[in-house]
Design an enzyme around this catalytic site. Structure first.
Site, PDB file in Angstrom:
ATOM      1  N   ASP A 206      -4.552  -0.812  -2.155  1.00 52.81           N
ATOM      2  CA  ASP A 206      -5.686  -0.582  -1.455  1.00 52.81           C
ATOM      3  C   ASP A 206      -6.560   0.140  -2.455  1.00 52.81           C
ATOM      4  O   ASP A 206      -6.418   1.032  -3.311  1.00 52.81           O
ATOM      5  CB  ASP A 206      -5.503   0.274  -0.263  1.00 52.81           C
ATOM      6  CG  ASP A 206      -6.626  -0.082   0.963  1.00 52.81           C
ATOM      7  OD1 ASP A 206      -6.917  -1.087   1.242  1.00 52.81           O
ATOM      8  OD2 ASP A 206      -6.871   1.114   1.532  1.00 52.81           O
TER       9      ASP A 206
ATOM     10  N   HIS B 195     -10.466   0.673  -2.980  1.00 58.85           N
ATOM     11  CA  HIS B 195     -12.080   0.591  -2.552  1.00 58.85           C
ATOM     12  C   HIS B 195     -12.974   1.557  -3.644  1.00 58.85           C
ATOM     13  O   HIS B 195     -12.737   2.343  -4.064  1.00 58.85           O
ATOM     14  CB  HIS B 195     -12.187   1.632  -1.529  1.00 58.85           C
ATOM     15  CG  HIS B 195     -11.477   1.035  -0.219  1.00 58.85           C
ATOM     16  ND1 HIS B 195     -11.361  -0.193   0.288  1.00 58.85           N
ATOM     17  CD2 HIS B 195     -10.586   1.632   0.620  1.00 58.85           C
ATOM     18  CE1 HIS B 195     -10.538  -0.549   1.442  1.00 58.85           C
ATOM     19  NE2 HIS B 195      -9.786   0.585   1.565  1.00 58.85           N
TER      20      HIS B 195
ATOM     21  N   LYS C  58      -6.985  -5.221  -3.179  1.00 55.72           N
ATOM     22  CA  LYS C  58      -7.867  -5.529  -1.915  1.00 55.72           C
ATOM     23  C   LYS C  58      -8.567  -4.488  -1.691  1.00 55.72           C
ATOM     24  O   LYS C  58      -8.369  -3.261  -1.756  1.00 55.72           O
ATOM     25  CB  LYS C  58      -6.896  -5.940  -0.895  1.00 55.72           C
ATOM     26  CG  LYS C  58      -5.999  -4.838  -0.451  1.00 55.72           C
ATOM     27  CD  LYS C  58      -5.008  -5.282   0.622  1.00 55.72           C
ATOM     28  CE  LYS C  58      -4.216  -4.209   1.169  1.00 55.72           C
ATOM     29  NZ  LYS C  58      -5.014  -3.184   1.757  1.00 55.72           N
TER      30      LYS C  58
ATOM     31  N   ASP D  31       0.713  -1.533  -0.024  1.00 54.94           N
ATOM     32  CA  ASP D  31      -0.118   0.015  -0.004  1.00 54.94           C
ATOM     33  C   ASP D  31       0.814   1.522   0.011  1.00 54.94           C
ATOM     34  O   ASP D  31       0.456   2.079   0.792  1.00 54.94           O
ATOM     35  CB  ASP D  31      -0.799   0.007   1.111  1.00 54.94           C
ATOM     36  CG  ASP D  31      -2.086  -1.121   1.030  1.00 54.94           C
ATOM     37  OD1 ASP D  31      -1.987  -1.897   0.092  1.00 54.94           O
ATOM     38  OD2 ASP D  31      -2.858  -1.086   1.955  1.00 54.94           O
TER      39      ASP D  31
ATOM     40  N   HIS E  67     -17.532   2.892   0.208  1.00 54.39           N
ATOM     41  CA  HIS E  67     -17.114   1.703   0.808  1.00 54.39           C
ATOM     42  C   HIS E  67     -17.595   1.639   2.316  1.00 54.39           C
ATOM     43  O   HIS E  67     -17.537   2.574   2.934  1.00 54.39           O
ATOM     44  CB  HIS E  67     -15.538   1.639   0.886  1.00 54.39           C
ATOM     45  CG  HIS E  67     -15.081   0.088   1.380  1.00 54.39           C
ATOM     46  ND1 HIS E  67     -14.465  -0.007   2.292  1.00 54.39           N
ATOM     47  CD2 HIS E  67     -14.925  -0.977   0.661  1.00 54.39           C
ATOM     48  CE1 HIS E  67     -13.901  -1.119   2.376  1.00 54.39           C
ATOM     49  NE2 HIS E  67     -14.429  -1.761   1.327  1.00 54.39           N
TER      50      HIS E  67
ATOM     51  N   HIS F 292     -10.591   7.104   1.213  1.00 52.79           N
ATOM     52  CA  HIS F 292      -9.355   6.907   0.875  1.00 52.79           C
ATOM     53  C   HIS F 292      -9.370   5.904  -0.325  1.00 52.79           C
ATOM     54  O   HIS F 292      -9.897   4.723  -0.339  1.00 52.79           O
ATOM     55  CB  HIS F 292      -8.341   6.239   2.225  1.00 52.79           C
ATOM     56  CG  HIS F 292      -8.575   5.025   2.580  1.00 52.79           C
ATOM     57  ND1 HIS F 292      -9.594   5.114   3.618  1.00 52.79           N
ATOM     58  CD2 HIS F 292      -7.918   3.841   2.195  1.00 52.79           C
ATOM     59  CE1 HIS F 292      -9.545   3.677   3.734  1.00 52.79           C
ATOM     60  NE2 HIS F 292      -8.773   3.104   3.029  1.00 52.79           N
TER      61      HIS F 292
ATOM     62  N   CYS G 273      -2.069  -2.709   7.682  1.00 57.08           N
ATOM     63  CA  CYS G 273      -1.997  -3.461   6.549  1.00 57.08           C
ATOM     64  C   CYS G 273      -0.757  -4.259   6.612  1.00 57.08           C
ATOM     65  O   CYS G 273      -0.874  -5.609   6.293  1.00 57.08           O
ATOM     66  CB  CYS G 273      -2.117  -3.016   5.347  1.00 57.08           C
ATOM     67  SG  CYS G 273      -3.705  -2.137   5.049  1.00 57.08           S
TER      68      CYS G 273
HETATM   69  C1  VGL Z   1      -4.725   0.742   5.599  1.00 59.03           C
HETATM   70  C2  VGL Z   1      -6.357   1.554   6.827  1.00 59.03           C
HETATM   71  C3  VGL Z   1      -7.154   1.330   5.895  1.00 59.03           C
HETATM   72  C4  VGL Z   1      -3.501   0.356   5.395  1.00 59.03           C
HETATM   73  C5  VGL Z   1      -5.858   0.623   4.564  1.00 59.03           C
HETATM   74  O1  VGL Z   1      -2.857   0.345   4.361  1.00 59.03           O
HETATM   75  O2  VGL Z   1      -2.972   0.272   6.462  1.00 59.03           O
HETATM   76  N1  VGL Z   1      -5.200   1.228   6.668  1.00 59.03           N
HETATM   77  N2  VGL Z   1      -7.098   0.912   4.623  1.00 59.03           N
HETATM   78 ZN    ZN Z   2      -8.484   1.051   2.931  1.00 60.99          ZN
END
Ligand code: VGL
Ligand code: ZN
Length: 210
Positions: free
Chosen positions: A51, A53, A111, A13, A57, A86, A156
């Protein structure tokens, strides 16, 4: 600990929304980029997570009238932290950081694309049952050990490390190639959990001459 042919560097990410100026900025998140670029040159296999979404979401506070970011609610699969919007599919915030230079990356795992399930881990979504397919991919390719780097260490990266262990892969977290959000003790909880599971936390210099 030198990378061998059955080792994979999984870059988690490293996207604009998790870097300073982004919607869910991880403090100093962008600092990991040059180190990850150098590390990746030392690995025979490199993959990334993204990430990804849909708008609206379930993990977005904006999807729950009256709720604020960083509150926790209960959803069908248990507690869920609410985040600012995000990494919305197709937006600039969802793109990888501009400085990320991983020309040999073999796979991008997206994901969090099911509207009603969040997904921190690269292996299972937050219901802990819906697989992303990464475990099968690693097995079919004969990859045995996963080195983790990226954002965020206490979300993550942590969940990916835990699930990789659950799948019986060896796991190493390259700590100085990660940055944390540190929400309500989440960083301390991460250290405890990873130690209990036998996940090694190392510095990049222990893995390769970077
Ligand atoms: C993440 C919060 C929401 C991460 C992703 O990449 O750690 N944290 N979505
Ligand atoms: Zn996320």
């Amino acid at each position: 600990m030198t990378p061998t042919d059955t080792d994979l560097l999984l870059v988690v990410d490293v996207q604009n929304d998790f870097c300073p100026g982004g919607a869910l900025a991880v403090p100093r998140g962008d600092e990991v980029v040059p180190l990850i670029n150098r590390l990746a040159e030392k690995f025979p296999h490199v993959a990334l997570t993204q990430d990804w979404h849909p708008a609206g979401h379930l993990s977005f506070a904006s999807s729950h009238p009256g709720r604020q970011p960083f509150e926790t609610i209960t959803v069908v699969y248990g507690p869920q932290i609410l985040w600012p919007d995000h990494c919305v599919q197709g937006t600039a915030g969802a793109e990888f950081h501009d400085g990320l230079d991983l020309p040999r990356a073999e796979l991008v795992v997206r994901k969090g694309f099911h509207r009603t399930i969040d997904s921190y881990s690269a292996f299972f979504e937050n219901d802990r049952r819906t697989p992303t397919g990464l475990a099968g991919y690693l097995r079919e390719r004969g990859l045995e050990r996963v080195f983790l780097a990226g954002l965020a260490l206490d979300f993550c990266v942590r969940y990916s490390a835990e699930d990789a262990r659950a799948h019986r892969f060896d796991v190493v977290v390259i700590e100085d190639a990660c940055r944390a959000i540190d929400l309500d003790g989440s960083l301390q909880a991460t250290r405890q959990s990873l130690a209990t599971l036998g996940v090694a936390l190392v510095r990049a210099s222990e893995v390769a001459a970077v």
